[in-house]
Design a protein around this motif. Structure first.
Motif, PDB file in Angstrom:
ATOM      1  N   THR A  19       0.856  -1.186   0.000  1.00  0.00           N
ATOM      2  CA  THR A  19       0.000   0.000   0.000  1.00  0.00           C
ATOM      3  C   THR A  19       0.892   1.237   0.000  1.00  0.00           C
ATOM      4  O   THR A  19       1.882   1.287   0.722  1.00  0.00           O
ATOM      5  CB  THR A  19      -0.850   0.033   1.290  1.00  0.00           C
ATOM      6  N   PHE A  20       0.555   2.205  -0.856  1.00  0.00           N
ATOM      7  CA  PHE A  20       1.274   3.472  -0.714  1.00  0.00           C
ATOM      8  C   PHE A  20       0.311   4.629  -0.900  1.00  0.00           C
ATOM      9  O   PHE A  20      -0.735   4.495  -1.529  1.00  0.00           O
ATOM     10  CB  PHE A  20       2.461   3.559  -1.668  1.00  0.00           C
ATOM     11  N   TRP A  21       0.681   5.737  -0.320  1.00  0.00           N
ATOM     12  CA  TRP A  21      -0.206   6.899  -0.320  1.00  0.00           C
ATOM     13  C   TRP A  21       0.157   7.817  -1.477  1.00  0.00           C
ATOM     14  O   TRP A  21       1.251   8.357  -1.515  1.00  0.00           O
ATOM     15  CB  TRP A  21      -0.108   7.643   1.015  1.00  0.00           C
ATOM     16  N   GLY A  40       4.982  19.639  -9.326  1.00  0.00           N
ATOM     17  CA  GLY A  40       5.589  18.574  -8.543  1.00  0.00           C
ATOM     18  C   GLY A  40       6.174  17.550  -9.498  1.00  0.00           C
ATOM     19  O   GLY A  40       5.795  17.517 -10.664  1.00  0.00           O
ATOM     20  N   PRO A  41       7.070  16.717  -9.006  1.00  0.00           N
ATOM     21  CA  PRO A  41       7.739  15.760  -9.886  1.00  0.00           C
ATOM     22  C   PRO A  41       6.799  14.655 -10.367  1.00  0.00           C
ATOM     23  O   PRO A  41       5.662  14.547  -9.890  1.00  0.00           O
ATOM     24  CB  PRO A  41       8.837  15.180  -8.993  1.00  0.00           C
ATOM     25  N   ASN A  42       7.268  13.832 -11.273  1.00  0.00           N
ATOM     26  CA  ASN A  42       6.483  12.686 -11.754  1.00  0.00           C
ATOM     27  C   ASN A  42       6.073  11.831 -10.569  1.00  0.00           C
ATOM     28  O   ASN A  42       6.882  11.572  -9.684  1.00  0.00           O
ATOM     29  CB  ASN A  42       7.304  11.828 -12.730  1.00  0.00           C
ATOM     30  N   GLY A  43       4.813  11.431 -10.565  1.00  0.00           N
ATOM     31  CA  GLY A  43       4.331  10.543  -9.508  1.00  0.00           C
ATOM     32  C   GLY A  43       3.998  11.244  -8.205  1.00  0.00           C
ATOM     33  O   GLY A  43       3.719  10.595  -7.200  1.00  0.00           O
ATOM     34  N   ASP A 162      -4.721  19.175 -16.971  1.00  0.00           N
ATOM     35  CA  ASP A 162      -3.593  18.335 -16.565  1.00  0.00           C
ATOM     36  C   ASP A 162      -2.579  18.295 -17.700  1.00  0.00           C
ATOM     37  O   ASP A 162      -2.776  17.613 -18.700  1.00  0.00           O
ATOM     38  CB  ASP A 162      -4.105  16.920 -16.248  1.00  0.00           C
ATOM     39  N   GLU A 163      -1.540  19.062 -17.564  1.00  0.00           N
ATOM     40  CA  GLU A 163      -0.499  19.193 -18.582  1.00  0.00           C
ATOM     41  C   GLU A 163      -1.101  19.459 -19.963  1.00  0.00           C
ATOM     42  O   GLU A 163      -0.910  18.688 -20.901  1.00  0.00           O
ATOM     43  CB  GLU A 163       0.378  17.945 -18.592  1.00  0.00           C
ATOM     44  N   PRO A 164      -1.817  20.572 -20.070  1.00  0.00           N
ATOM     45  CA  PRO A 164      -2.586  20.815 -21.295  1.00  0.00           C
ATOM     46  C   PRO A 164      -1.741  21.112 -22.527  1.00  0.00           C
ATOM     47  O   PRO A 164      -2.265  21.041 -23.632  1.00  0.00           O
ATOM     48  CB  PRO A 164      -3.436  22.041 -20.934  1.00  0.00           C
TER      49      PRO A 164
HETATM   50  N1  LIG Z   1      -4.823   3.494 -10.509  1.00  0.00           N
HETATM   51  C1  LIG Z   1      -3.646   3.434  -9.907  1.00  0.00           C
HETATM   52  N2  LIG Z   1      -3.198   2.288  -9.334  1.00  0.00           N
HETATM   53  C2  LIG Z   1      -2.017   2.250  -8.710  1.00  0.00           C
HETATM   54  N3  LIG Z   1      -1.203   3.306  -8.590  1.00  0.00           N
HETATM   55  C3  LIG Z   1      -1.585   4.469  -9.149  1.00  0.00           C
HETATM   56  C4  LIG Z   1      -2.818   4.593  -9.830  1.00  0.00           C
HETATM   57  N4  LIG Z   1      -2.925   5.895 -10.260  1.00  0.00           N
HETATM   58  C5  LIG Z   1      -1.807   6.527  -9.869  1.00  0.00           C
HETATM   59  N5  LIG Z   1      -1.001   5.681  -9.197  1.00  0.00           N
HETATM   60  C6  LIG Z   1       0.285   6.011  -8.571  1.00  0.00           C
HETATM   61  O1  LIG Z   1       0.078   7.141  -7.726  1.00  0.00           O
HETATM   62  C7  LIG Z   1       1.201   8.006  -7.760  1.00  0.00           C
HETATM   63  C8  LIG Z   1       0.761   9.378  -8.170  1.00  0.00           C
HETATM   64  O2  LIG Z   1       0.419   9.338  -9.540  1.00  0.00           O
HETATM   65  P1  LIG Z   1      -0.083  10.594 -10.360  1.00  0.00           P
HETATM   66  O3  LIG Z   1      -0.425  10.133 -11.722  1.00  0.00           O
HETATM   67  O4  LIG Z   1      -1.134  11.280  -9.579  1.00  0.00           O
HETATM   68  O5  LIG Z   1       1.224  11.499 -10.382  1.00  0.00           O
HETATM   69  P2  LIG Z   1       1.502  12.870 -11.166  1.00  0.00           P
HETATM   70  O6  LIG Z   1       1.926  13.855 -10.140  1.00  0.00           O
HETATM   71  O7  LIG Z   1       0.360  13.207 -12.016  1.00  0.00           O
HETATM   72  O8  LIG Z   1       2.769  12.472 -12.038  1.00  0.00           O
HETATM   73  P3  LIG Z   1       3.186  12.949 -13.530  1.00  0.00           P
HETATM   74  O9  LIG Z   1       3.913  14.248 -13.359  1.00  0.00           O
HETATM   75  O10 LIG Z   1       4.105  11.876 -13.976  1.00  0.00           O
HETATM   76  O11 LIG Z   1       1.961  13.053 -14.352  1.00  0.00           O
HETATM   77  C9  LIG Z   1       2.197   7.361  -8.718  1.00  0.00           C
HETATM   78  O12 LIG Z   1       3.117   6.610  -7.959  1.00  0.00           O
HETATM   79  C10 LIG Z   1       1.339   6.455  -9.572  1.00  0.00           C
HETATM   80  O13 LIG Z   1       2.073   5.358 -10.067  1.00  0.00           O
END
Ligand SMILES: Nc1ncnc2c1ncn2[C@@H]1O[C@H](COP(=O)(O)OP(=O)(O)OP(=O)(O)O)[C@@H](O)[C@H]1O
Ligand SMILES: [Mg+2]
Length: 311
Positions: A19-21, A40-43, A162-164
Motif C-alpha cells: 500500500t502506498f499513499w 511537482g515531480p512525476n508521480g 492536466d499538462e494541457p
Molecule cells: N490506478 C492506480 N493504481 C495504482 N497506482 C496508481 C494509480 N494511479 C496513480 N497511481 C500512482 O500514484 C502516484 C501518483 O500518480 P499521479 O499520476 O497522480 O502522479 P503525477 O503527479 O500526475 O505524475 P506525472 O507528473 O508523472 O503526471 C504514482 O506513484 C502512480 O504510479
C-alpha cells in the motif's frame, strides 16, 4: 464562497500487495476566477488529485467542495466543470466533427446553438480543416486542440487542466496558454493547472502549490514560493570604472573587471548598495538581479531532506 475547497484528501493505492499513499492530507482552496498551478515531480499525485475532483477516482478520506457543493454527493456539479489532459484520447475511428457533436449533445447544448458553438471553437483552435478526419489520424497538436475545444463546449466554470500543452509546438502551446488566460479573464473561469513547464505555471498561475510524495510542501503566490527555500540573491552591477577594488571587496563585492557582484538577503533591496556606490563616486552603467527561478526552486526542493513547512 471558494470555487474549490479541498479538505484533508488522502488516497492510497495497492500494488503487488503493497500500500502506498498517492495523496496525504491535501488541503487547499481556490477562489473564484483564480488560476491555481500545481507543480511537482512525476508521480507526486497531481493527476490523482484532479481525477478525484472529477470523480474518476474516489478518495480514502477528505472532502472536496466545488462551488459550495460536495462532489461526492452532488453529480450535477460535474456539469459546471471540464477537464483537459495530455492523456485524453477519443476512439480512433471517430471524426473530429463526431466528437464535438457527441459532446455538444452530451452537455445538453440546445440544438440550434450547437453548430455555431462548435464552429467558433474549431476556428479558434485553428482546426476547422480537420473536422472530417479520424481522431487517430490527427497529429499530437491537432488532437490536443480538439480536446481543448471539446472541453470548452459546456462553458465550464471550473476548468481542470492536466499538462494541457504536453507535446505541443511552442506556437500552439502559447496559443493554448493565451486562450486559458482569455477564458479565465472573460468568463471568470476558475482554473487548476498542472504542468512540467515552469514558464507555463509562472506565466498563468495566481497561486501555486508544490506537491511531493502526495503532500503539499509549499503554497502561495509564485513570487513568494520560489523564494521560500532561498536565503539570498545576487545583484550584478556594471560600473564605468572601478576606483578602489580593495575597499569594494571589504564591502562584500566580488570584483571582476568593471563588474561587481554582491549577495543580498532575500527581502533586502538594492537601494542601499546603489546609494553607497554613488556616494563613493561610482557611475553605474547596468544592474541585473539574479533571483532564484521556479526551476531553481523545483530542483532545490527535490533534494533530500526538504520537508513541508512547519513539519
Ligand atoms: N490506478 C492506480 N493504481 C495504482 N497506482 C496508481 C494509480 N494511479 C496513480 N497511481 C500512482 O500514484 C502516484 C501518483 O500518480 P499521479 O499520476 O497522480 O502522479 P503525477 O503527479 O500526475 O505524475 P506525472 O507528473 O508523472 O503526471 C504514482 O506513484 C502512480 O504510479
Ligand atoms: Mg500526471
Amino acid at each position: 464562497m471558494d470555487a474549490i475547497k479541498v479538505s484533508g484528501v488522502s488516497k492510497k493505492f495497492k500494488e503487488k500487495g503493497k500500500t502506498f499513499w498517492a495523496l496525504r492530507d491535501v488541503s487547499f482552496s481556490v477562489k473564484k476566477g483564480e488560476i491555481f498551478g500545481i507543480l511537482g515531480p512525476n508521480g507526486a499525485g497531481k493527476t490523482t488529485l484532479l481525477n478525484i475532483m472529477i470523480k474518476l477516482v474516489s478518495p480514502d478520506s477528505g472532502r472536496i467542495e466545488i462551488l459550495g457543493k460536495d462532489v461526492s454527493s452532488d453529480n450535477n456539479i460535474l456539469e459546471e466543470m471540464n477537464f483537459v489532459s495530455g492523456d485524453t484520447k477519443f476512439h480512433w475511428v471517430l471524426r473530429a466533427d463526431d466528437i464535438m457533436n457527441f459532446y455538444a449533445m452530451a452537455y445538453n447544448i440546445p440544438k440550434e446553438k450547437r453548430k455555431e458553438r462548435i464552429e467558433k471553437l474549431l476556428t479558434f483552435f485553428g482546426i476547422d480543416d480537420i473536422r472530417e478526419r479520424k481522431f487517430d489520424d490527427l497529429s499530437t497538436g491537432e488532437k490536443m486542440r480538439l480536446i481543448f475545444a471539446k472541453a470548452m463546449l459546456n462553458r465550464p466554470k471550473i476548468l481542470l487542466l492536466d499538462e494541457p500543452t504536453l507535446g505541443l509546438d511552442p506556437a500552439i502551446a502559447m496559443r493554448v496558454r493565451d486562450e486559458i488566460k482569455r477564458v479565465n479573464r472573460k468568463f471568470g473561469t476558475t482554473v487548476i493547472l498542472t504542468s512540467h513547464y515552469m514558464n507555463e505555471i509562472e506565466q498563468l498561475s495566481d497561486r501555486i502549490a508544490f506537491i511531493h510524495d502526495g503532500r503539499i510542501i509549499d503554497m502561495g503566490k509564485v513570487e513568494s514560493v520560489k523564494l521560500k527555500r532561498f536565503g539570498t540573491y545576487d545583484v550584478i552591477i556594471k560600473v564605468k570604472k572601478v576606483l578602489d577594488k580593495d575597499s569594494l571587496e571589504k564591502q562584500g563585492f566580488q570584483v571582476s573587471g568593471s563588474v561587481l557582484k554582491k549577495r543580498l538577503a532575500i527581502g533586502k533591496s538594492i537601494s542601499n548598495v546603489l546609494s553607497t556606490l554613488q556616494k563613493n563616486g561610482y557611475e553605474v552603467l547596468d544592474i541585473e538581479t539574479k533571483k532564484p527561478t521556479l526551476e531553481d526552486y523545483f530542483v532545490k526542493i527535490l533534494k533530500k531532506g526538504v520537508k513541508p513547512e512547519g513539519a
